[in-house]
Design a protein around this motif. Structure first.
Motif, PDB file in Angstrom:
ATOM      1  N   GLY A   1      -6.815   5.228  -5.786  1.00 29.11           N
ATOM      2  CA  GLY A   1      -6.075   4.401  -6.014  1.00 29.11           C
ATOM      3  C   GLY A   1      -7.081   3.352  -6.434  1.00 29.11           C
ATOM      4  O   GLY A   1      -6.295   2.471  -7.391  1.00 29.11           O
ATOM      5  N   SER A   2      -7.972   3.297  -5.995  1.00 27.43           N
ATOM      6  CA  SER A   2      -9.132   2.320  -6.600  1.00 27.43           C
ATOM      7  C   SER A   2      -9.122   2.163  -7.956  1.00 27.43           C
ATOM      8  O   SER A   2      -9.294   1.549  -8.714  1.00 27.43           O
TER       9      SER A   2
ATOM     10  N   LEU B   1       0.849  -0.998   0.335  1.00 27.44           N
ATOM     11  CA  LEU B   1      -0.171  -0.079   0.190  1.00 27.44           C
ATOM     12  C   LEU B   1       0.941   1.082  -0.166  1.00 27.44           C
ATOM     13  O   LEU B   1       2.341   0.860   0.649  1.00 27.44           O
ATOM     14  N   VAL B   2       0.412   2.226  -0.785  1.00 23.69           N
ATOM     15  CA  VAL B   2       1.363   3.891  -0.784  1.00 23.69           C
ATOM     16  C   VAL B   2       0.509   4.200   0.635  1.00 23.69           C
ATOM     17  O   VAL B   2      -0.548   4.794  -0.239  1.00 23.69           O
TER      18      VAL B   2
ATOM     19  N   PRO C   1     -14.051   6.873  -1.504  1.00 27.19           N
ATOM     20  CA  PRO C   1     -13.869   5.719  -1.767  1.00 27.19           C
ATOM     21  C   PRO C   1     -12.917   6.162  -2.659  1.00 27.19           C
ATOM     22  O   PRO C   1     -12.132   6.498  -3.479  1.00 27.19           O
ATOM     23  N   GLY C   2     -11.996   4.775  -2.667  1.00 25.35           N
ATOM     24  CA  GLY C   2     -11.344   3.937  -2.899  1.00 25.35           C
ATOM     25  C   GLY C   2      -9.613   4.287  -2.407  1.00 25.35           C
ATOM     26  O   GLY C   2      -8.899   4.013  -3.534  1.00 25.35           O
ATOM     27  N   THR C   3      -9.608   4.612  -1.481  1.00 21.51           N
ATOM     28  CA  THR C   3      -8.551   5.713  -1.470  1.00 21.51           C
ATOM     29  C   THR C   3      -8.377   4.470  -0.337  1.00 21.51           C
ATOM     30  O   THR C   3      -6.618   5.051   0.349  1.00 21.51           O
ATOM     31  N   GLY C   4      -8.317   3.168  -0.075  1.00 23.55           N
ATOM     32  CA  GLY C   4      -7.448   2.222   0.635  1.00 23.55           C
ATOM     33  C   GLY C   4      -8.065   1.915   2.065  1.00 23.55           C
ATOM     34  O   GLY C   4      -7.162   1.481   3.006  1.00 23.55           O
ATOM     35  N   LYS C   5      -9.050   3.298   2.697  1.00 27.46           N
ATOM     36  CA  LYS C   5      -9.711   2.722   4.141  1.00 27.46           C
ATOM     37  C   LYS C   5      -9.810   1.055   4.240  1.00 27.46           C
ATOM     38  O   LYS C   5      -8.645   0.834   5.911  1.00 27.46           O
ATOM     39  N   THR C   6     -10.570   0.104   3.902  1.00 22.31           N
ATOM     40  CA  THR C   6     -10.900  -0.726   4.058  1.00 22.31           C
ATOM     41  C   THR C   6      -8.836  -1.496   4.183  1.00 22.31           C
ATOM     42  O   THR C   6      -8.673  -2.835   5.031  1.00 22.31           O
ATOM     43  N   SER C   7      -8.732  -1.367   3.015  1.00 19.19           N
ATOM     44  CA  SER C   7      -7.149  -1.876   2.530  1.00 19.19           C
ATOM     45  C   SER C   7      -6.337  -1.904   3.934  1.00 19.19           C
ATOM     46  O   SER C   7      -5.540  -2.912   4.227  1.00 19.19           O
TER      47      SER C   7
ATOM     48  N   ASN D   1     -16.960   7.708   4.306  1.00 22.94           N
ATOM     49  CA  ASN D   1     -16.745   8.347   3.430  1.00 22.94           C
ATOM     50  C   ASN D   1     -17.200  10.182   3.044  1.00 22.94           C
ATOM     51  O   ASN D   1     -16.662  10.921   2.448  1.00 22.94           O
TER      52      ASN D   1
ATOM     53  N   ARG E   1      -6.070   0.963 -10.172  1.00 19.76           N
ATOM     54  CA  ARG E   1      -6.549  -0.169 -10.383  1.00 19.76           C
ATOM     55  C   ARG E   1      -7.497  -0.616 -11.256  1.00 19.76           C
ATOM     56  O   ARG E   1      -6.805  -1.593 -12.557  1.00 19.76           O
TER      57      ARG E   1
ATOM     58  N   ILE F   1       1.541   3.756  -6.418  1.00 19.32           N
ATOM     59  CA  ILE F   1       0.564   2.871  -7.003  1.00 19.32           C
ATOM     60  C   ILE F   1       0.721   1.960  -8.250  1.00 19.32           C
ATOM     61  O   ILE F   1       0.882   0.774  -8.437  1.00 19.32           O
TER      62      ILE F   1
HETATM   63  N1  ATP Z   1      -3.027   4.215  -1.364  1.00 18.15           N
HETATM   64  C1  ATP Z   1      -2.669   3.387  -2.200  1.00 18.15           C
HETATM   65  N2  ATP Z   1      -1.880   2.414  -1.935  1.00 18.15           N
HETATM   66  C2  ATP Z   1      -2.236   0.939  -2.883  1.00 18.15           C
HETATM   67  N3  ATP Z   1      -3.238   0.690  -3.251  1.00 18.15           N
HETATM   68  C3  ATP Z   1      -4.481   1.401  -2.584  1.00 18.15           C
HETATM   69  C4  ATP Z   1      -4.581   2.502  -2.627  1.00 18.15           C
HETATM   70  N4  ATP Z   1      -5.824   2.996  -2.138  1.00 18.15           N
HETATM   71  C5  ATP Z   1      -6.868   2.520  -2.547  1.00 18.15           C
HETATM   72  N5  ATP Z   1      -6.011   0.826  -3.432  1.00 18.15           N
HETATM   73  C6  ATP Z   1      -5.957   0.010  -4.263  1.00 18.15           C
HETATM   74  O1  ATP Z   1      -7.765  -0.076  -4.315  1.00 18.15           O
HETATM   75  C7  ATP Z   1      -8.813  -0.650  -4.094  1.00 18.15           C
HETATM   76  C8  ATP Z   1      -9.363  -0.223  -3.287  1.00 18.15           C
HETATM   77  O2  ATP Z   1      -9.479   0.381  -2.113  1.00 18.15           O
HETATM   78  P1  ATP Z   1     -10.219   0.543  -0.942  1.00 18.15           P
HETATM   79  O3  ATP Z   1     -11.493  -0.590  -1.053  1.00 18.15           O
HETATM   80  O4  ATP Z   1      -9.173  -0.363   0.671  1.00 18.15           O
HETATM   81  O5  ATP Z   1     -10.790   1.376  -0.262  1.00 18.15           O
HETATM   82  P2  ATP Z   1     -11.493   2.523   0.777  1.00 18.15           P
HETATM   83  O6  ATP Z   1     -11.027   3.931   0.952  1.00 18.15           O
HETATM   84  O7  ATP Z   1     -11.843   1.069   1.686  1.00 18.15           O
HETATM   85  O8  ATP Z   1     -13.135   2.721   0.027  1.00 18.15           O
HETATM   86  P3  ATP Z   1     -14.415   2.643   0.155  1.00 18.15           P
HETATM   87  O9  ATP Z   1     -14.686   4.217   1.183  1.00 18.15           O
HETATM   88  O10 ATP Z   1     -15.414   2.757  -1.143  1.00 18.15           O
HETATM   89  O11 ATP Z   1     -14.931   1.568   0.978  1.00 18.15           O
HETATM   90  C9  ATP Z   1      -7.555  -1.412  -3.618  1.00 18.15           C
HETATM   91  O12 ATP Z   1      -7.912  -2.492  -4.056  1.00 18.15           O
HETATM   92  C10 ATP Z   1      -6.766  -0.443  -2.320  1.00 18.15           C
HETATM   93  O13 ATP Z   1      -5.222  -1.856  -2.964  1.00 18.15           O
END
Ligand code: ATP
Ligand code: MG
Length: 428
Positions: free
Chosen positions: A377-378, A179-180, A219-225, A321, A381, A351
């Motif tokens: 990030g999402s 993760l970045v 959304p998609g900024t890596g919170k869950t990850s 979010n 991908r 990323i």
């Molecule tokens: N900073 C990052 N570095 C590497 N990969 C990232 C990063 N941010 C997002 N991704 C990739 O994007 C995808 C979605 O990320 P994730 O589900 O963690 O986002 P989220 O913030 O939880 O989104 P949501 O708010 O929609 O739940 C993952 O596959 C993740 O690996």
């Protein structure tokens, strides 16, 4: 052939030493042996452990065990019980020490490292180093399964279990190194690791309310990850709950569900309790001034208040979010707010480099990073996935820069389309 004998002797020695020394416990066993002998009722590997034929077959796939060990002088075959034993322990240890690959086996087996290092004083054997290499039992699927089996025995446990998703660290796919992260995110992770390491100290000095994080970002900024990767990094199970899931269609159950989830997390400790969509309660509250919802929100706030990493071993991470939807009563309960911004140019390049690292082709990720301002990030991908699939349509596994550029273009077009649709809906 000798590899098989070495496997067998390693297990026999490990069993003998593990059974013999009370100071050795389940976390000294190598992972494969630990998993194989795990007792879900006792939540440990009870002593003594025995090298039965069945076990040897399961662990190493050895079928003809008798034939394999027939000529080994220090092994006895117990045909009545289908077991192997060491008839001469010292001899076996001396033999083992002379084998090729001995060093590597000891380095990965704390039980052996203990015996050879601490008892036999073999210089090359280092117990502490071997121990540091082995991850604790909490990473195993078996650990979670035994906890769940225990909880199942209790009343109403099914209702509790169906509200959450539980993942063993060994099954978590996200790794922190993939993760970045921003500097702030890295600092927070370091802090939490320290807090967990020094739980007892924090307890002693009265700092009980540490270990509640709020992840905020689009959304998609890596919170869950990041939350999942933390579970992998810290070797503690991951318990995920979506607030929309526990807000029962019968609103009256929601407050009870919240209590159930927190109770479950306490039973599973140490663990990470990840509450996704924290804003859901806020949303529910503004849309309908219903007494049941108010009760649910209060229950949630109180539960967050009462849970503690130091006391209960539960690291609480919530994500949202929509930070604006949370009121100060919610904010106040978190000791650290971690921001998840959309990635800047450098982060986007990093990323992209991670996502494309196993892909063949001469790719200029910097150029793509420059074209993708505002992408999460999402999104990045998804761009790469799109490029890979398009190339596959042409039977290519080697990507070109053109593939990436086209994927960005089609992503932009789709994004425009989405916002048009949205505008259309709003104006009508
Ligand atoms: N900073 C990052 N570095 C590497 N990969 C990232 C990063 N941010 C997002 N991704 C990739 O994007 C995808 C979605 O990320 P994730 O589900 O963690 O986002 P989220 O913030 O939880 O989104 P949501 O708010 O929609 O739940 C993952 O596959 C993740 O690996
Ligand atoms: Mg998420």
């Amino acid at each position: 052939m000798s590899g098989i004998i070495l496997d067998i002797v390693e297990l026999l020695l490990t069993a003998e030493i593990y059974n013999r020394y009370p100071e050795l416990d389940v976390n000294d066993l190598p992972k494969n042996i630990r998993k194989s002998y795990w007792s879900s009722t006792e939540k440990t590997v009870p002593k003594p452990i025995i090298a039965s034929f069945v076990r040897l077959e399961k662990l190493y796939g050895i079928k003809d065990i008798e034939k394999s060990v027939r000529n080994v002088p220090f092994i006895t075959i117990d045909r009545a019980h289908f077991e192997l034993r060491l008839s001469a322990f010292e001899l076996a240890a001396e033999w083992f020490e002379k084998q090729e690959g001995y060093q590597e086996r000891i380095e990965n087996n704390p039980v052996l490292a203990y015996y050879f290092g601490e008892i036999r004083k073999v210089e090359a054997a280092n117990y502490a180093a071997a121990k540091a290499k082995i991850r604790p039992k909490e990473v195993d699927r078996e650990w979670i399964e035994s906890l769940i089996a225990e909880i199942r025995k209790e009343d109403k446990s099914e209702e509790m279990l169906k509200l959450v998703v539980i993942i063993a660290p060994e099954d978590v796919k996200q790794k922190v190194r993939d993760l970045v992260l921003t500097e702030e995110q890295q600092d927070e992770i370091e802090k939490i690791m320290k807090a967990i390491q020094h739980r007892e100290y924090l307890w002693e000095i009265g700092l009980h309310d540490i270990g509640k994080l709020l992840f905020v970002g689009p959304p998609g900024t890596g919170k869950t990850s990041v939350a999942r990767a933390l579970s992998e990094q810290l070797s503690i199970p991951f318990v995920e709950v979506k607030l929309s899931m526990i807000t029962d269609q019968y609103l009256g159950e929601t407050a009870k569900n919240i209590d159930r989830v927190f109770l479950l997390a306490k039973k599973l400790n140490p663990c990470i309790l990840f509450i996704d969509e924290l804003d859901f309660v806020a949303k529910a509250r503004t849309s309908d001034e219903n007494a049941a919802i108010k009760r649910a929100v209060n229950t949630l706030l109180k539960a967050i208040d009462e849970i503690s990493l130091v006391e209960h071993g539960v690291l609480l991470i919530a994500a949202t979010n929509h930070p604006r939807m949370l009121d100060s009563a919610a904010w106040r309960r978190f000791d650290e707010i971690v921001h998840f911004p959309l990635p800047d140019l450098e982060m986007r390049k990093n990323i992209l480099d991670i996502v494309t690292r196993h892909i063949e082709g001469d790719l200029d990720t910097k150029e793509i990073a420059e074209l993708t301002e505002g992408y999460s990030g999402s999104d990045l991908r998804m761009v790469i996935r799109e490029a890979v699939l398009s190339a596959l349509l042409e039977e290519r596994k080697i990507l070109t820069q053109q593939d990436l550029l086209e994927a960005v273009k089609s992503f932009d077009e789709r994004a425009d389309l989405k916002s048009d649709e949205y505008r259309g809906k709003n104006s009508s």
